[in-house]
Design a protein around this motif. Structure first.
Motif, PDB file in Angstrom:
ATOM      1  N   GLU A   1      14.382  14.653  -6.799  1.00 54.86           N
ATOM      2  CA  GLU A   1      14.634  14.737  -5.728  1.00 54.86           C
ATOM      3  C   GLU A   1      13.355  14.259  -4.683  1.00 54.86           C
ATOM      4  N   GLU A   2      12.242  14.811  -4.734  1.00 57.82           N
ATOM      5  CA  GLU A   2      11.067  14.433  -4.231  1.00 57.82           C
ATOM      6  C   GLU A   2      10.941  13.068  -4.141  1.00 57.82           C
ATOM      7  N   GLN A   3      10.681  12.378  -5.348  1.00 59.35           N
ATOM      8  CA  GLN A   3      10.613  11.033  -5.906  1.00 59.35           C
ATOM      9  C   GLN A   3      11.284  10.289  -5.302  1.00 59.35           C
ATOM     10  N   LEU A   4      12.603  10.567  -5.321  1.00 62.96           N
ATOM     11  CA  LEU A   4      13.735   9.823  -4.674  1.00 62.96           C
ATOM     12  C   LEU A   4      13.792   9.472  -3.392  1.00 62.96           C
ATOM     13  N   ASN A   5      13.220  10.569  -2.438  1.00 60.86           N
ATOM     14  CA  ASN A   5      12.863  10.678  -1.028  1.00 60.86           C
ATOM     15  C   ASN A   5      12.061   9.796  -0.643  1.00 60.86           C
ATOM     16  N   VAL A   6      10.784   9.947  -1.287  1.00 58.70           N
ATOM     17  CA  VAL A   6       9.671   9.119  -1.020  1.00 58.70           C
ATOM     18  C   VAL A   6      10.105   7.556  -1.372  1.00 58.70           C
TER      19      VAL A   6
ATOM     20  N   TRP B   1       0.700  -1.195   0.146  1.00 57.58           N
ATOM     21  CA  TRP B   1      -0.049  -0.114  -0.059  1.00 57.58           C
ATOM     22  C   TRP B   1       0.786   1.054  -0.157  1.00 57.58           C
ATOM     23  N   PHE B   2       1.921   1.285   0.676  1.00 54.27           N
ATOM     24  CA  PHE B   2       2.646   2.435   0.757  1.00 54.27           C
ATOM     25  C   PHE B   2       3.391   2.843  -0.634  1.00 54.27           C
ATOM     26  N   PHE B   3       3.692   1.995  -1.296  1.00 51.81           N
ATOM     27  CA  PHE B   3       4.372   2.155  -2.620  1.00 51.81           C
ATOM     28  C   PHE B   3       3.230   2.578  -3.588  1.00 51.81           C
ATOM     29  N   GLU B   4       2.165   2.196  -3.339  1.00 52.12           N
ATOM     30  CA  GLU B   4       0.966   2.207  -4.273  1.00 52.12           C
ATOM     31  C   GLU B   4       0.515   3.687  -4.115  1.00 52.12           C
ATOM     32  N   ILE B   5       0.246   4.121  -2.968  1.00 53.23           N
ATOM     33  CA  ILE B   5      -0.555   5.376  -2.471  1.00 53.23           C
ATOM     34  C   ILE B   5       0.661   6.457  -2.521  1.00 53.23           C
ATOM     35  N   PHE B   6       1.870   6.419  -2.271  1.00 50.25           N
ATOM     36  CA  PHE B   6       2.729   7.435  -1.887  1.00 50.25           C
ATOM     37  C   PHE B   6       3.603   7.383  -3.362  1.00 50.25           C
ATOM     38  N   ILE B   7       3.563   6.518  -4.023  1.00 50.41           N
ATOM     39  CA  ILE B   7       4.523   6.755  -5.343  1.00 50.41           C
ATOM     40  C   ILE B   7       3.561   6.617  -6.583  1.00 50.41           C
ATOM     41  N   LEU B   8       3.008   5.326  -6.823  1.00 56.03           N
ATOM     42  CA  LEU B   8       2.303   5.009  -8.192  1.00 56.03           C
ATOM     43  C   LEU B   8       1.088   6.001  -8.273  1.00 56.03           C
ATOM     44  N   LYS B   9       0.332   6.107  -7.322  1.00 53.55           N
ATOM     45  CA  LYS B   9      -1.144   7.000  -7.429  1.00 53.55           C
ATOM     46  C   LYS B   9      -0.581   8.371  -7.375  1.00 53.55           C
ATOM     47  N   LYS B  10       0.250   9.009  -6.936  1.00 55.94           N
ATOM     48  CA  LYS B  10       0.817  10.274  -6.713  1.00 55.94           C
ATOM     49  C   LYS B  10       1.414  10.907  -8.196  1.00 55.94           C
ATOM     50  N   TYR B  11       2.575   9.785  -8.642  1.00 55.11           N
ATOM     51  CA  TYR B  11       3.387  10.205  -9.718  1.00 55.11           C
ATOM     52  C   TYR B  11       2.986   9.588 -11.056  1.00 55.11           C
ATOM     53  N   VAL B  12       2.159   8.655 -11.049  1.00 53.83           N
ATOM     54  CA  VAL B  12       1.815   8.027 -12.283  1.00 53.83           C
ATOM     55  C   VAL B  12       0.379   8.269 -12.698  1.00 53.83           C
TER      56      VAL B  12
END
Length: 423
Positions: A131-136, A57-68
């Motif tokens: 930088e933001e994406q790498l940090n997350v 869920w963490f990767f889905e919500i904080f990366i995929l949902k936000k950046y894809v």
């Protein structure tokens, strides 16, 4: 956006790290049977199935949902079921009821992990992370590693309260042969710098390098052992209120505590439950599964005290400036031979160590905006700091400034302690 040629190597490195972390979570679950995945014996323990889903869920919500932009959730109900405590991300299933979730099935959670993993690998392949994406992304990896350690705690609890005392994993390492001679590591009175300083990954609660004044003190160069703690038990240490903080002794009476967690007395002989099953108590191993209250009471019984987190950090930097390179800590390379305890270095590897410090923010602590700002800051109340690391701690989490924290009565995690005194 096409990834630049210069970033290919970097993105491959991120892909490899992602795969390694995600695979280790599955390796931890390999010895389990289907029924083990849903059990939640107490509120502090989460079922392994929930860990598998929440880290996904963490990767889905904080990366995929936000950046894809065209990403579709695997299941619209999962954000509600598998959010842990992130209020910014909306409603969530109550923590104490995670064990009632017989559905979704384990195989559905595995399909969820595969779906998100495939999407993440495509994201890493086609995106030059800013930088933001790498940090997350870094937080996501370290977040899952924290849950890997929690899974080992939780699996042991799930199996340890079973009257059959089932084996999770037997150690392939030689018997533990510690040096039990007591030596004292002295630190002179002075002003010292504490806190993280550097560019590598760290959590926000470590930030804010600052000066602290410390009176002269000394700490033991090893942890208190089972044999030493047994003397406290047999001396009536749990019954003598003079050793205890009031809140701690009320906890002892209410819960009828008479020994460390997982200790079992049968026909006058002491045993304890390990990841390898029930065994005769090894008096030479560090005592573990100890609450702060128990550690504090033992220290007072000995006429000593627990070190503060700053004393621990300063002594660690003075006497163990180099983090051990031997395989004392969990990673994908040494998990198959995971020991019960580590190799007994001075400050790392046997168990997390209780300190006599409340978990509070460092000077100038700044909580970031949004859900990730909830990661550490909102827990800075009614908890105590632990330092060091256990054998179940991920190798890249071992550093002098890492601040673990738990409520003082908890003891299902791998916790021990060492003694300190003023000089």
């Amino acid at each position: 956006m096409d990834i630049s040629t210069a970033q290919v190597g970097r993105q491959q490195e991120l892909t490899n790290r992602f795969n390694e972390v995600r695979q280790l979570t599955l390796e931890i679950c390999e010895p389990l049977q289907p029924e083990d995945f849903v059990v939640q014996p107490v509120v502090d323990v989460s079922p392994p199935k929930w860990h598998l889903a929440h880290t996904t869920w963490f990767f889905e919500i904080f990366i995929l949902k936000k950046y894809v932009s065209d990403y579709r959730l695997f299941d619209d109900d999962y954000p509600f079921l598998f959010n842990s405590y992130y209020e910014n991300e909306g409603d969530r299933w109550i923590r104490s009821e995670r064990g009632v979730l017989s559905r979704p099935w384990v195989k559905e959670i595995m399909a969820y992990r595969s779906y998100v993993d495939d999407s993440m690998l495509q994201f890493l392949k086609t995106t030059e992370l800013n930088e933001e994406q790498l940090n997350v992304f870094e937080i996501g990896l370290n977040h899952e590693q924290q849950h890997q350690e929690l899974m080992v705690y939780d699996i042991k609890h799930i199996l340890g309260i079973n009257p059959l005392f089932p084996t999770y994993k037997r150690s392939n390492l030689p018997d533990y042969q510690p040096n039990l001679k007591t030596n004292w590591l002295k630190v002179d009175e002075g002003v010292y710098e504490v806190g993280y300083e550097g560019k590598d990954f760290h959590f926000d609660n470590e930030e804010g390098k600052h000066k602290v004044y410390l009176p002269g003190f000394q700490v033991q160069d090893r942890l208190v052992t089972n044999g030493e703690f047994l003397e406290f038990v047999e001396d009536g240490g749990y019954e003598n209120f003079n050793h205890w903080l009031m809140e701690g002794h009320e906890w002892v009476k209410k819960e009828n505590i008479r020994a460390p967690f997982y200790w079992i007395k049968e026909e006058g002989e002491w045993f304890y439950f390990t990841l390898g099953g029930k065994e005769k108590l090894n008096l030479d191993e560090p005592v573990t599964h100890i609450s702060f209250y128990e550690a504090d009471a033992f220290a007072k019984w000995k006429g000593m005290r627990l070190p503060t987190e700053f004393e621990w950090e300063v002594a660690c930097k003075l006497y163990s400036p180099e983090i051990p390179t031997e395989a004392n800590f969990m990673d994908s390379r040494n998990f198959r031979t995971m020991p019960r305890v580590g190799a007994n270095p001075q400050f790392y590897g046997d168990a997390w160590e209780w300190t006599n410090s409340a978990y509070l923010p460092y000077p100038h602590y700044q909580k970031v905006d949004g859900a990730l700002g909830e990661y550490n800051g909102k827990f800075m109340i009614n908890q105590m700091v632990l330092r060091g690391g256990s054998f179940a701690t991920m190798a890249n989490h071992i550093r002098p400034t890492y601040r673990n924290f738990f409520h003082p009565h908890l003891r299902w995690h791998f916790t021990g302690f060492r003694l300190a005194e003023f000089t």
